[in-house]
Design an enzyme around this catalytic site. Structure first.
Site, PDB file in Angstrom:
ATOM      1  N   GLY A  12      33.366  45.063  42.391  1.00 44.52           N
ATOM      2  CA  GLY A  12      32.696  45.020  40.932  1.00 44.52           C
ATOM      3  C   GLY A  12      31.604  44.238  41.051  1.00 44.52           C
ATOM      4  NE  ARG A  80      46.972  51.285  51.591  1.00 39.98           N
ATOM      5  CZ  ARG A  80      47.160  51.837  50.410  1.00 39.98           C
ATOM      6  NH1 ARG A  80      46.443  52.185  49.337  1.00 39.98           N
ATOM      7  NH2 ARG A  80      48.211  52.457  50.336  1.00 39.98           N
ATOM      8  CG  ASP A 117      39.945  39.717  45.043  1.00 36.91           C
ATOM      9  OD1 ASP A 117      39.216  40.312  45.041  1.00 36.91           O
ATOM     10  OD2 ASP A 117      41.037  39.389  44.229  1.00 36.91           O
ATOM     11  CB  THR A 139      34.495  37.863  41.442  1.00 34.69           C
ATOM     12  OG1 THR A 139      35.205  37.952  40.265  1.00 34.69           O
ATOM     13  CG2 THR A 139      35.287  36.117  41.990  1.00 34.69           C
ATOM     14  CG  ASP A 141      37.511  38.215  37.416  1.00 35.38           C
ATOM     15  OD1 ASP A 141      36.811  38.619  36.367  1.00 35.38           O
ATOM     16  OD2 ASP A 141      38.432  38.956  37.757  1.00 35.38           O
ATOM     17  CG  ASP A 143      39.701  35.811  40.864  1.00 36.63           C
ATOM     18  OD1 ASP A 143      38.582  35.944  41.584  1.00 36.63           O
ATOM     19  OD2 ASP A 143      40.244  36.570  40.556  1.00 36.63           O
ATOM     20  N   GLY A 184      38.950  38.941  33.183  1.00 37.18           N
ATOM     21  CA  GLY A 184      39.776  38.017  33.942  1.00 37.18           C
ATOM     22  C   GLY A 184      40.975  38.518  34.378  1.00 37.18           C
ATOM     23  NE  ARG A 185      42.217  42.938  39.068  1.00 38.48           N
ATOM     24  CZ  ARG A 185      42.442  44.365  38.505  1.00 38.48           C
ATOM     25  NH1 ARG A 185      41.889  44.799  37.697  1.00 38.48           N
ATOM     26  NH2 ARG A 185      43.760  44.712  38.869  1.00 38.48           N
ATOM     27  CD  GLU A 236      40.405  42.199  32.662  1.00 37.98           C
ATOM     28  OE1 GLU A 236      39.940  43.177  32.203  1.00 37.98           O
ATOM     29  OE2 GLU A 236      39.941  41.677  33.760  1.00 37.98           O
ATOM     30  CD  GLN A 285      33.579  39.565  29.218  1.00 36.87           C
ATOM     31  OE1 GLN A 285      34.188  38.552  29.217  1.00 36.87           O
ATOM     32  NE2 GLN A 285      34.377  40.878  29.161  1.00 36.87           N
TER      33      GLN A 285
HETATM   34  O1  F6P Z   1      37.020  41.307  39.035  1.00 35.36           O
HETATM   35  C1  F6P Z   1      36.057  41.642  38.169  1.00 35.36           C
HETATM   36  C2  F6P Z   1      36.308  42.553  36.868  1.00 35.36           C
HETATM   37  O2  F6P Z   1      35.104  42.726  36.066  1.00 35.36           O
HETATM   38  C3  F6P Z   1      37.541  41.982  36.295  1.00 35.36           C
HETATM   39  O3  F6P Z   1      37.516  41.128  35.381  1.00 35.36           O
HETATM   40  C4  F6P Z   1      37.911  43.476  35.800  1.00 35.36           C
HETATM   41  O4  F6P Z   1      39.542  43.487  35.561  1.00 35.36           O
HETATM   42  C5  F6P Z   1      37.744  44.517  36.673  1.00 35.36           C
HETATM   43  O5  F6P Z   1      36.738  43.967  37.422  1.00 35.36           O
HETATM   44  C6  F6P Z   1      37.275  45.724  36.029  1.00 35.36           C
HETATM   45  O6  F6P Z   1      36.891  46.785  37.067  1.00 35.36           O
HETATM   46  P1  F6P Z   1      36.200  48.209  36.936  1.00 35.36           P
HETATM   47  O7  F6P Z   1      34.587  47.878  36.746  1.00 35.36           O
HETATM   48  O8  F6P Z   1      36.462  48.925  37.896  1.00 35.36           O
HETATM   49  O9  F6P Z   1      36.730  48.586  35.413  1.00 35.36           O
END
Ligand code: F6P
Length: 359
Positions: A12, A80, A117, A139, A141, A143, A184-185, A236, A285
């Site tokens: 992302g 993969r 990650d 990221t 996040d 994390d 925030g996964r 989330e 965000q």
């Molecule tokens: O890891 C960053 C993040 O923005 C997370 O907070 C969120 O769950 C995910 O990516 C969303 O991904 P996508 O852009 O594929 O919906």
């Protein structure tokens, strides 16, 4: 002897990616190296015009831009690779050798991979196969282990209090409970920081499975004090004690979280009788211009990555260890998720002020 390096952005997007790219190109140029950009993570290696030359001119005026000039994807892991047999199921193949060959065919001596990650796990596998690779952590996040901060995080945090401030006035006008879901996964960094900065009454994060009764008790106590509205921030990835995170899409690829704010809102209505509304801040965000802090961190990471390539330090990631940016092994960076420490000062700050963390 390095002559030509490549850079890519995976996963992302996060505000600051373009600043890293600019820093990489300028720092490499000063060493006399050529820089190639690979579009859409590794996909560009296998597509026409998917590998582009980056020079001083191509990275002009991009430090403040959100997104990434190279494009990105959080699908298509080369380790993969989905292969669909005719009329058969999809199977997955390891295409890392093809990646390494494609890089070699472009005369690329080393790769700077900017990602979270997932991308850094790919980088680690490629490094184990002998690819000269340096990772740059990214990221919103925040994390990723082994770095105190990732660029994009503070910009993402900044977006939320602005929204929460606006929710305060409408919540108060209607005497409602407003429940807002932030990204925030696995970790609650964004929700905790933004929730505190935005004076939320309740903040729910994945690190503390929540108890609906505690949440409702906090809201009722607030109404009893004559404060006839409340703001609830939900990461989330938050989930109830004994329950699980909520996914809105479980199809192929990364599972997409979403919907917990609405579940919490319904629980509050059921438990308190108060009128609630929920909203999801979502990709707001991730978008927009990086703030000054993230720009600087991204520029520091980009130049540090070039420095590591120059020193021949591969298989590692640049990391913020204040006041320094240094190298940490990729293996260490991907070994674990950096969660909010429950005995840390920010959690203590929330508790000391009576903010409900759901427990
Ligand atoms: O890891 C960053 C993040 O923005 C997370 O907070 C969120 O769950 C995910 O990516 C969303 O991904 P996508 O852009 O594929 O919906």
């Amino acid at each position: 002897m390095i002559r030509r390096i490549a850079v890519n952005t995976g996963g992302g997007d996060a505000p600051g990616l373009n600043a890293v790219i600019r820093a990489v190109v300028l720092a490499a140029d000063r060493r006399g190296w050529e820089v190639l950009g690979i579009r859409d993570s590794y996909d560009g290696l296998f597509e026409k015009d998917g590998v582009v030359k980056l020079d001083r001119r191509s990275v002009r005026g991009i430090t403040h831009l959100g997104g990434t000039i190279l494009g990105t994807t959080n699908r298509g892991n080369p380790l993969r690779w989905p292969v669909k047999a005719e009329d058969g199921p999809v199977t997955y193949e390891d295409h890392s050798d093809a990646v390494i060959e494609a890089l070699a065919s472009h005369g690329i001596d080393a790769l700077i991979a900017i990602g979270g990650d997932g991308s850094l796990a790919i980088a680690h596998s490629l490094a184990e196969k002998g690819l000269k690779i340096v990772g740059v952590p990214k990221t919103i996040d925040n994390d990723l282990a082994a770095t105190q901060l990732t660029f994009g995080f503070t910009t993402a945090v900044e977006t939320a209090p602005d929204a929460i401030d606006k929710l305060h006035s409408t919540a108060e006008a209607h005497e409602r409970v407003m429940v807002v879901e932030l990204m925030g996964r696995h970790a609650g960094w964004i929700a905790l920081y933004a929730g505190l900065a935005g004076s939320a009454d309740v903040i729910l994060i994945p690190e503390i499975p929540y108890d609906m009764e505690s949440v409702c008790a906090k809201i009722q106590a607030r109404y009893r004090r004559g404060r006839n509205f409340a703001i609830v921030v939900v990461a989330e990835g938050a989930f109830p004690a004994g329950g699980e995170p909520l996914f809105k899409q479980k199809s192929a690829g990364q599972k997409r979280l979403g919907g917990m704010a609405e579940v919490v809102a319904e629980g509050i209505t059921a438990g308190t009788g108060r009128e609630t509304r929920s909203l999801v801040l979502g990709h707001l965000q991730r978008g927009g211009s990086p703030n000054a802090y993230d720009r600087l961190l991204a520029l520091r990471f980009g130049t540090a990555a070039v420095r590591l390539v120059g020193e021949g330090q591969f298989g590692c990631m640049v990391a913020l260890d204040p006041p320094d940016v240094l190298a940490v092994p990729l293996a260490e960076a991907i070994a674990k998720t950096k969660l909010v420490p429950l005995d840390g000062d920010v959690v203590q700050t929330a508790r000391a002020m009576g903010t409900c963390l759901g427990d």
